[in-house]
Design a protein around this motif. Structure first.
Motif, PDB file in Angstrom:
ATOM      1  N   UNK A   1       0.807  -1.209   0.000  1.00 52.70           N
ATOM      2  CA  UNK A   1       0.000   0.000   0.000  1.00 52.70           C
ATOM      3  C   UNK A   1       0.849   1.273   0.000  1.00 52.70           C
ATOM      4  N   UNK A   2       2.149   1.113   0.136  1.00 55.34           N
ATOM      5  CA  UNK A   2       3.107   2.232   0.119  1.00 55.34           C
ATOM      6  C   UNK A   2       2.797   3.294   1.179  1.00 55.34           C
ATOM      7  N   UNK A   3       2.377   2.853   2.373  1.00 53.32           N
ATOM      8  CA  UNK A   3       2.150   3.791   3.466  1.00 53.32           C
ATOM      9  C   UNK A   3       3.469   4.108   4.144  1.00 53.32           C
ATOM     10  N   UNK A   4       3.549   5.295   4.691  1.00 58.46           N
ATOM     11  CA  UNK A   4       4.751   5.685   5.417  1.00 58.46           C
ATOM     12  C   UNK A   4       4.719   5.082   6.824  1.00 58.46           C
ATOM     13  N   UNK A   5       5.877   5.110   7.454  1.00 58.70           N
ATOM     14  CA  UNK A   5       5.997   4.590   8.814  1.00 58.70           C
ATOM     15  C   UNK A   5       5.090   5.380   9.750  1.00 58.70           C
ATOM     16  N   UNK A   6       5.035   6.683   9.561  1.00 56.24           N
ATOM     17  CA  UNK A   6       4.198   7.530  10.396  1.00 56.24           C
ATOM     18  C   UNK A   6       2.718   7.187  10.228  1.00 56.24           C
ATOM     19  N   UNK A   7       2.290   6.980   8.997  1.00 59.88           N
ATOM     20  CA  UNK A   7       0.882   6.659   8.731  1.00 59.88           C
ATOM     21  C   UNK A   7       0.517   5.290   9.329  1.00 59.88           C
ATOM     22  N   UNK A   8       1.422   4.325   9.207  1.00 61.64           N
ATOM     23  CA  UNK A   8       1.172   2.995   9.768  1.00 61.64           C
ATOM     24  C   UNK A   8       1.066   3.087  11.284  1.00 61.64           C
ATOM     25  N   UNK A   9       1.977   3.821  11.892  1.00 63.13           N
ATOM     26  CA  UNK A   9       1.968   3.965  13.351  1.00 63.13           C
ATOM     27  C   UNK A   9       0.692   4.646  13.820  1.00 63.13           C
ATOM     28  N   UNK A  10       0.262   5.662  13.120  1.00 62.32           N
ATOM     29  CA  UNK A  10      -0.941   6.392  13.495  1.00 62.32           C
ATOM     30  C   UNK A  10      -2.179   5.504  13.356  1.00 62.32           C
ATOM     31  N   UNK A  11      -2.295   4.778  12.245  1.00 61.29           N
ATOM     32  CA  UNK A  11      -3.468   3.927  11.996  1.00 61.29           C
ATOM     33  C   UNK A  11      -3.547   2.745  12.963  1.00 61.29           C
ATOM     34  N   UNK A  12      -2.401   2.158  13.288  1.00 59.80           N
ATOM     35  CA  UNK A  12      -2.404   0.957  14.125  1.00 59.80           C
ATOM     36  C   UNK A  12      -2.263   1.268  15.614  1.00 59.80           C
ATOM     37  N   UNK A  13      -1.943   2.513  15.941  1.00 57.46           N
ATOM     38  CA  UNK A  13      -1.837   2.894  17.343  1.00 57.46           C
ATOM     39  C   UNK A  13      -0.588   2.386  18.031  1.00 57.46           C
ATOM     40  N   UNK A  14       0.503   2.249  17.291  1.00 60.54           N
ATOM     41  CA  UNK A  14       1.777   1.833  17.869  1.00 60.54           C
ATOM     42  C   UNK A  14       2.824   2.889  17.539  1.00 60.54           C
TER      43      UNK A  14
END
Length: 88
Positions: free
Chosen positions: A14-27
């Protein structure tokens, strides 16, 4: 382990950034980076528990009230006797 696969899929497919993944998953971002950099999934092994704390008291526990300490306690004067001695 599913979290690691989900993070890798979001980052590579999905080419998400590390920041976006962290924000979406809550980690946290360092956790996302750690999971992206791992080669194989972590393996958890059960550690042998330490020796029980009561092992050096087993003789007291097995003999019960017949142990030396309890015999000495029985020979001591009771609290009422102490009061009488002090009161005289």
């Amino acid at each position: 382990m599913d979290i690691i696969y989900e993070i890798r899929r979001r980052h590579s497919v999905q080419k998400q950034t590390v920041t976006a993944i962290a924000r979406d998953m809550g980690i946290s971002r360092p956790t996302v980076r750690k999971y992206l950099n791992t080669v194989e999934e972590p393996k958890y092994e059960r550690v042998q528990p330490a020796a029980p704390k009561l092992t050096h008291h087993c003789d007291i526990l097995e003999t019960g009230n017949d142990s030396y300490r309890f015999k000495q306690r029985k020979n001591r004067p009771q609290q009422t006797e102490k009061v009488e001695i002090i009161g005289r």
